[in-house]
Design a protein around this motif. Structure first.
Motif, PDB file in Angstrom:
ATOM      1  N   ILE A   1       0.843  -1.199   0.000  1.00  0.00           N
ATOM      2  CA  ILE A   1       0.000   0.000   0.000  1.00  0.00           C
ATOM      3  C   ILE A   1       0.878   1.250   0.000  1.00  0.00           C
ATOM      4  CG2 ILE A   1      -1.648   1.345   1.363  1.00  0.00           C
ATOM      5  CD1 ILE A   1      -2.960  -1.337   2.152  1.00  0.00           C
ATOM      6  N   CYS A   2       1.909   1.241   0.834  1.00  0.00           N
ATOM      7  CA  CYS A   2       2.830   2.380   0.867  1.00  0.00           C
ATOM      8  C   CYS A   2       3.528   2.562  -0.477  1.00  0.00           C
ATOM      9  CB  CYS A   2       3.859   2.201   1.979  1.00  0.00           C
ATOM     10  SG  CYS A   2       3.190   2.492   3.626  1.00  0.00           S
ATOM     11  N   LYS A   3       3.926   1.461  -1.076  1.00  0.00           N
ATOM     12  CA  LYS A   3       4.576   1.540  -2.383  1.00  0.00           C
ATOM     13  C   LYS A   3       3.637   2.150  -3.415  1.00  0.00           C
ATOM     14  CE  LYS A   3       7.089  -1.139  -5.797  1.00  0.00           C
ATOM     15  NZ  LYS A   3       7.520  -2.459  -6.223  1.00  0.00           N
ATOM     16  N   ALA A   4       2.382   1.741  -3.398  1.00  0.00           N
ATOM     17  CA  ALA A   4       1.396   2.279  -4.340  1.00  0.00           C
ATOM     18  C   ALA A   4       1.165   3.774  -4.106  1.00  0.00           C
ATOM     19  CB  ALA A   4       0.087   1.510  -4.216  1.00  0.00           C
ATOM     20  N   LEU A   5       1.308   4.209  -2.866  1.00  0.00           N
ATOM     21  CA  LEU A   5       1.094   5.619  -2.531  1.00  0.00           C
ATOM     22  C   LEU A   5       2.384   6.442  -2.625  1.00  0.00           C
ATOM     23  CD1 LEU A   5      -1.290   5.163   0.529  1.00  0.00           C
ATOM     24  CD2 LEU A   5      -1.903   5.961  -1.760  1.00  0.00           C
ATOM     25  N   GLY A   6       3.507   5.776  -2.885  1.00  0.00           N
ATOM     26  CA  GLY A   6       4.783   6.489  -2.985  1.00  0.00           C
ATOM     27  C   GLY A   6       5.337   6.920  -1.644  1.00  0.00           C
ATOM     28  N   ILE A   7       5.086   6.120  -0.620  1.00  0.00           N
ATOM     29  CA  ILE A   7       5.564   6.411   0.729  1.00  0.00           C
ATOM     30  C   ILE A   7       6.693   5.452   1.060  1.00  0.00           C
ATOM     31  CG2 ILE A   7       4.949   6.426   3.182  1.00  0.00           C
ATOM     32  CD1 ILE A   7       2.060   7.056   2.289  1.00  0.00           C
ATOM     33  N   SER A   8       7.804   5.997   1.556  1.00  0.00           N
ATOM     34  CA  SER A   8       8.945   5.174   1.932  1.00  0.00           C
ATOM     35  C   SER A   8       8.809   4.718   3.379  1.00  0.00           C
ATOM     36  CB  SER A   8      10.242   5.967   1.775  1.00  0.00           C
ATOM     37  OG  SER A   8      11.311   5.282   2.374  1.00  0.00           O
ATOM     38  N   LEU A   9       8.826   3.408   3.583  1.00  0.00           N
ATOM     39  CA  LEU A   9       8.759   2.882   4.955  1.00  0.00           C
ATOM     40  C   LEU A   9      10.003   3.276   5.747  1.00  0.00           C
ATOM     41  CD1 LEU A   9       7.292  -0.689   4.370  1.00  0.00           C
ATOM     42  CD2 LEU A   9       6.139   1.295   5.342  1.00  0.00           C
ATOM     43  N   ASP A  10      11.124   3.357   5.072  1.00  0.00           N
ATOM     44  CA  ASP A  10      12.357   3.766   5.754  1.00  0.00           C
ATOM     45  C   ASP A  10      12.200   5.146   6.368  1.00  0.00           C
ATOM     46  OD1 ASP A  10      13.537   1.422   5.015  1.00  0.00           O
ATOM     47  OD2 ASP A  10      14.774   2.278   3.437  1.00  0.00           O
ATOM     48  N   GLU A  11      11.619   6.069   5.620  1.00  0.00           N
ATOM     49  CA  GLU A  11      11.446   7.427   6.134  1.00  0.00           C
ATOM     50  C   GLU A  11      10.406   7.473   7.253  1.00  0.00           C
ATOM     51  OE1 GLU A  11      10.580  10.057   2.893  1.00  0.00           O
ATOM     52  OE2 GLU A  11      12.388   9.481   1.816  1.00  0.00           O
ATOM     53  N   VAL A  12       9.311   6.732   7.088  1.00  0.00           N
ATOM     54  CA  VAL A  12       8.246   6.738   8.101  1.00  0.00           C
ATOM     55  C   VAL A  12       8.763   6.207   9.429  1.00  0.00           C
ATOM     56  CG1 VAL A  12       6.019   5.742   8.752  1.00  0.00           C
ATOM     57  CG2 VAL A  12       6.373   6.576   6.425  1.00  0.00           C
ATOM     58  N   PHE A  13       9.525   5.122   9.371  1.00  0.00           N
ATOM     59  CA  PHE A  13      10.010   4.495  10.599  1.00  0.00           C
ATOM     60  C   PHE A  13      11.417   4.952  10.985  1.00  0.00           C
ATOM     61  CE2 PHE A  13       6.745   1.452   9.165  1.00  0.00           C
ATOM     62  CZ  PHE A  13       5.929   1.495  10.290  1.00  0.00           C
ATOM     63  N   GLY A  14      12.020   5.832  10.201  1.00  0.00           N
ATOM     64  CA  GLY A  14      13.345   6.357  10.523  1.00  0.00           C
ATOM     65  C   GLY A  14      14.444   5.325  10.430  1.00  0.00           C
ATOM     66  N   ILE A  15      14.270   4.348   9.577  1.00  0.00           N
ATOM     67  CA  ILE A  15      15.258   3.270   9.459  1.00  0.00           C
ATOM     68  C   ILE A  15      16.554   3.771   8.841  1.00  0.00           C
ATOM     69  CG2 ILE A  15      15.766   1.073   8.299  1.00  0.00           C
ATOM     70  CD1 ILE A  15      12.734   0.460   8.563  1.00  0.00           C
ATOM     71  N   SER A  16      16.455   4.587   7.826  1.00  0.00           N
ATOM     72  CA  SER A  16      17.638   4.996   7.076  1.00  0.00           C
ATOM     73  C   SER A  16      18.549   5.941   7.845  1.00  0.00           C
ATOM     74  CB  SER A  16      17.220   5.639   5.754  1.00  0.00           C
ATOM     75  OG  SER A  16      16.443   6.777   6.012  1.00  0.00           O
ATOM     76  N   GLU A  17      18.070   6.542   8.910  1.00  0.00           N
ATOM     77  CA  GLU A  17      18.886   7.487   9.656  1.00  0.00           C
ATOM     78  C   GLU A  17      19.783   6.816  10.691  1.00  0.00           C
ATOM     79  OE1 GLU A  17      16.439  10.533  11.286  1.00  0.00           O
ATOM     80  OE2 GLU A  17      15.597  11.072   9.359  1.00  0.00           O
ATOM     81  N   HIS A  18      19.505   5.575  11.049  1.00  0.00           N
ATOM     82  CA  HIS A  18      20.281   4.893  12.066  1.00  0.00           C
ATOM     83  C   HIS A  18      21.317   3.994  11.399  1.00  0.00           C
ATOM     84  CE1 HIS A  18      17.469   6.344  15.026  1.00  0.00           C
ATOM     85  NE2 HIS A  18      16.473   5.882  14.291  1.00  0.00           N
TER      86      HIS A  18
END
Length: 130
Positions: free
Chosen positions: A51-68
């Protein structure tokens, strides 16, 4: 803001219907409807991700994965930063050396022209018998 609220906001921005999201994500229509309803408290990652992919939402950004970064990644990042500083310092040194070479070449050219003029003047004086 939870993931469902983020998705709902994005859905409204894009003016998409549940059916369009279902078609784009491959998630059944009833599951998409349940995801956006208040009854869905903890949706599965297998529902959220498409669903996030279809909406163009990055799970990494939502959950802050890429910053750690893991300790290994932090070490590698520190080494990378150090190497970049080293390369920048070397590039500066190379530029200074290039400028020095250009100045040296100009000085040599001026000296060559001066010697050539002095030699021509000497020959002129020698032939003219002054």
């Amino acid at each position: 803001m939870n993931i469902q609220e983020v998705c709902k906001s994005r859905k409204e921005e894009l003016k998409l219907t549940y059916q369009e999201i279902s078609d784009a994500s491959g998630v059944p229509l009833s599951t998409v409807q349940n995801f956006f309803s208040k009854f869905s408290k903890s949706p599965s990652i297998y529902t959220v991700a498409p669903i996030c992919k279809a909406l163009g939402i990055s799970l990494d950004e939502v959950f802050g994965i890429s910053e750690h970064l893991t300790p290994t990644e932090e070490t590698l990042q520190a080494r990378n930063d150090e190497l970049e500083r080293h390369v920048d310092a070397k590039a500066d040194m190379i530029e200074i050396m290039r400028r020095g070479v250009r100045i040296r070449n100009v000085v040599i050219a001026v000296m060559f022209v001066t010697i050539a003029l002095l030699a021509a003047w000497g020959l002129y004086i020698d032939w003219s018998g002054i």
